[in-house]
Write an enzyme that holds these catalytic residues in place. Structure first.
Site, mmCIF file in Angstrom:
data_model
loop_
_atom_site.group_PDB
_atom_site.id
_atom_site.type_symbol
_atom_site.label_atom_id
_atom_site.label_comp_id
_atom_site.label_asym_id
_atom_site.label_seq_id
_atom_site.Cartn_x
_atom_site.Cartn_y
_atom_site.Cartn_z
ATOM 1 N N PRO A 2 -5.035 -10.009 14.705
ATOM 2 C CG PRO A 2 -6.221 -11.256 16.148
ATOM 3 C CD PRO A 2 -5.377 -11.342 14.973
ATOM 4 C CD GLU A 3 -1.332 -4.717 13.842
ATOM 5 O OE1 GLU A 3 -0.822 -3.717 14.357
ATOM 6 O OE2 GLU A 3 -1.325 -4.921 12.611
#
Length: 293
Positions: A2-3
């Site tokens: 997850p960015e």
DNA sequence: ACGAGAACCTGTTTGC
DNA sequence: TGCAAACAGGTTCTCG
């Protein structure tokens, strides 16, 4: 992992279910993730009300009603989802590999934290690679916490402009690709969105960071902003592990122009180049050698 | 002081 | 087909 866009998508998914609800029970199923959990972790959260679900960079911040904030980082493979009491939906998305019954319906062996809130809401933190972590920090002093203190500006904050980026890159000899992954330069970008932003800005990932001042830096901030905003709009990207809070998949990966497109024609109109994959500081970089200079 | 690389951990994909 | 190496969205520590 997850960015930023994925974490924001998770935040938006969780918020309506958790805000204003009291935590009835927290089941911490192992002593550590990437780091040990803080002392008396479950005790300090049980009985507290979650007053808000916020985000800073890639950190999810659950504000509690006692002045503390429950900080969550999803690492590479962390998922924080709403568990469906019926055991469908998210459980399926979590790929229901045979688990055992703990009173929470069938759980996966990588379900490390289970949470029960008022109103029958159940949350599951699942993290195969265990690069994620959780902590408790004082809300009033969170900007001084070790996790958040050194973060640069949010990409969507107006403070992140050409001048600010130029200043942050000044004197840096590292390639611009590595500089953008540095959370102190701009907070929340990861490998995918850095590749995408450089592709859009027409800047080579190999270019020395300090050589991206002025107009180039300006263009780069605009590209970063656009990529991040569009990705959030699309509900993030779904690669191997990522799913939204409700277990649905994101759609942004269908919009990648560079990431994971090695050998395919550059999608920039009139470019005619071919996307190449190189390795920089041990990680894949995808770019078009023709229009990224 | 800075930057590159390794380490952390598990699962999946790729290549011989 | 089978096995081993390579690879995966991040951060932090060590080494040169």
């Amino acid at each position: 992992m997850p960015e930023l866009p994925e974490v924001e998508t998770v935040r938006r998914g969780l918020a309506p279910h958790v805000e204003a609800r009291r935590v009835l029970r927290l089941d911490q199923r192992r002593p550590d993730l990437r780091f040990p959990f803080p002392d008396r972790f479950a005790d300090r959260i049980e009985g507290r009300r979650i007053v808000a679900a916020a985000r800073r960079a890639k950190y999810l911040l659950l504000r509690l009603d006692d002045g503390w904030t429950w900080l969550v980082h999803l690492g590479m493979s962390g998922r924080f989802t709403i568990a469906d009491p019926g055991g469908k939906g998210p459980a399926k998305a979590r790929s229901a590999q045979a688990g055992h019954n703990s009173g929470w319906a069938l759980i996966d062996k990588h379900d490390h934290v289970l949470v029960e809130l008022e109103g029958g809401v159940r949350l599951v933190y699942n993290d195969v690679r265990r690069f994620g972590f959780m902590d408790l920090i004082e809300t009033a002093r969170e900007d001084d916490s070790p996790h958040l203190a050194r973060l640069g500006p949010e990409p969507l904050d107006p403070a992140f402009d050409g001048a600010a980026l130029s200043a942050a890159l000044r004197g840096k000899n590292t390639p611009i690709k590595a500089a953008l992954l540095d959370q102190a330069v701009v907070a929340g970008l990861g490998n995918i969105y850095v590749c995408e932003a450089l592709w859009r800005a027409g800047i080579s990932p190999k270019r020395r960071a300090a050589s991206v001042p002025g107009l180039r830096a300006q263009r780069l901030t605009e590209a970063v902003r656009a990529v991040i905003a569009e990705a959030i709009e699309a509900g993030g990207s779904s690669l191997r592990d990522y799913v939204q809070a409700d277990g649905e998949l994101g759609y942004f990966q269908h919009a990648f122009d560079a990431y994971d497109r090695e050998g395919t024609p550059c999608r920039r109109p009139g470019c005619g180049g071919t996307i190449r994959r190189i390795v920089q500081s041990g990680r894949s970089t995808f770019y078009c050698p023709d229009h990224q200079r």
